[in-house]
Design a protein around this motif. Structure first.
Motif, PDB file in Angstrom:
ATOM      1  N   ALA A  85       0.833  -1.203   0.000  1.00 60.61           N
ATOM      2  CA  ALA A  85       0.000   0.000   0.000  1.00 60.61           C
ATOM      3  C   ALA A  85       0.867   1.252   0.000  1.00 60.61           C
ATOM      4  CB  ALA A  85      -0.940  -0.012   1.204  1.00 60.61           C
ATOM      5  N   ILE A  86       1.888   1.263   0.831  1.00 58.03           N
ATOM      6  CA  ILE A  86       2.754   2.448   0.916  1.00 58.03           C
ATOM      7  C   ILE A  86       3.497   2.679  -0.392  1.00 58.03           C
ATOM      8  CG2 ILE A  86       4.821   3.359   2.056  1.00 58.03           C
ATOM      9  CD1 ILE A  86       3.647   2.131   4.654  1.00 58.03           C
ATOM     10  N   ARG A  87       3.924   1.596  -1.040  1.00 59.97           N
ATOM     11  CA  ARG A  87       4.588   1.750  -2.343  1.00 59.97           C
ATOM     12  C   ARG A  87       3.655   2.379  -3.370  1.00 59.97           C
ATOM     13  NH1 ARG A  87       6.471  -3.546  -1.652  1.00 59.97           N
ATOM     14  NH2 ARG A  87       4.987  -4.273  -3.189  1.00 59.97           N
ATOM     15  N   GLU A  88       2.384   2.074  -3.301  1.00 59.35           N
ATOM     16  CA  GLU A  88       1.412   2.555  -4.277  1.00 59.35           C
ATOM     17  C   GLU A  88       0.992   4.004  -4.053  1.00 59.35           C
ATOM     18  OE1 GLU A  88       0.327   1.006  -7.026  1.00 59.35           O
ATOM     19  OE2 GLU A  88       1.643  -0.678  -6.569  1.00 59.35           O
ATOM     20  N   ILE A  89       1.060   4.445  -2.814  1.00 60.18           N
ATOM     21  CA  ILE A  89       0.616   5.800  -2.511  1.00 60.18           C
ATOM     22  C   ILE A  89       1.667   6.794  -3.000  1.00 60.18           C
ATOM     23  CG2 ILE A  89       0.110   7.443  -0.658  1.00 60.18           C
ATOM     24  CD1 ILE A  89      -0.968   5.085   0.968  1.00 60.18           C
ATOM     25  N   ARG A  90       1.215   7.772  -3.745  1.00 64.11           N
ATOM     26  CA  ARG A  90       2.101   8.833  -4.212  1.00 64.11           C
ATOM     27  C   ARG A  90       1.607  10.138  -3.601  1.00 64.11           C
ATOM     28  NH1 ARG A  90       4.575   5.033  -4.889  1.00 64.11           N
ATOM     29  NH2 ARG A  90       5.119   4.050  -6.830  1.00 64.11           N
ATOM     30  N   VAL A  91       2.451  10.815  -2.887  1.00 63.54           N
ATOM     31  CA  VAL A  91       2.060  12.043  -2.212  1.00 63.54           C
ATOM     32  C   VAL A  91       2.395  13.230  -3.100  1.00 63.54           C
ATOM     33  CG1 VAL A  91       2.456  13.478  -0.186  1.00 63.54           C
ATOM     34  CG2 VAL A  91       2.408  10.998   0.038  1.00 63.54           C
TER      35      VAL A  91
END
Length: 162
Positions: free
Chosen positions: A125-131
């Motif tokens: 999930a963290i890899r997929e999230i782009r801020v």
């Protein structure tokens, strides 16, 4: 510091009572330091509510040193768990007067759902999230913080066509 709130209304006296549901950081009054982001929020809200007008409300935000503040670091692990807890209806966010952190892009809701339902693990999930760089949000959780820290300056109408 100048902060902005996107809405379909001019909000001279913000409050926490009009927060209909918990968002990323719980129920509260949300602002950002990024004008473009507030404009996007205003347009999105106008679209969802089928309104013909939208506004970016401008506030001066005073020093918040005396309030209990939760600030998320660049590491998204704690942020992700906090957002999921808020979506589950947990009320740990009520321990704070303000919650500050980044805003992820529009696919964050899908990513959070995949993590939240156990389809993806936290690392995926963290890899997929782009801020978005430079995009932030500040949730005013307590009315006392709003009353003490926010001063309405102006409201600018947002063009909805185009």
């Amino acid at each position: 510091m100048i902060v902005y709130h996107g809405s379909t209304e001019i909000v001279k006296l913000p409050d926490v009572l009009h927060s209909l549901r918990p968002l990323d950081f719980g129920k509260g009054f949300y602002v950002t330091s990024n004008h473009e982001q507030a404009e996007r929020w205003a347009k999105r809200k106008a679209d969802l509510e089928q309104k013909k007008r939208a506004f970016v409300n401008v506030y001066e935000m005073l020093d918040d040193a005396e309030f209990k503040i939760k600030t998320f670091p660049e590491d998204l692990q704690e942020w992700l768990d906090f957002v999921c807890d808020c979506r589950d209806g947990k009320t740990d966010y009520l321990k704070f007067d303000l919650v500050k952190g980044k805003v992820a892009n529009d696919k964050v809701f899908r990513v959070v759902d995949l993590y939240h339902t156990g389809i993806w693990d936290k690392e995926r999930a963290i890899r997929e999230i782009r801020v978005y760089p430079g995009y932030d949000q500040i949730a005013f959780i307590s009315q006392a913080a709003i009353d003490k820290l926010l001063r309405f300056q102006s409201a600018n109408e947002v063009r909805l066509d185009g």
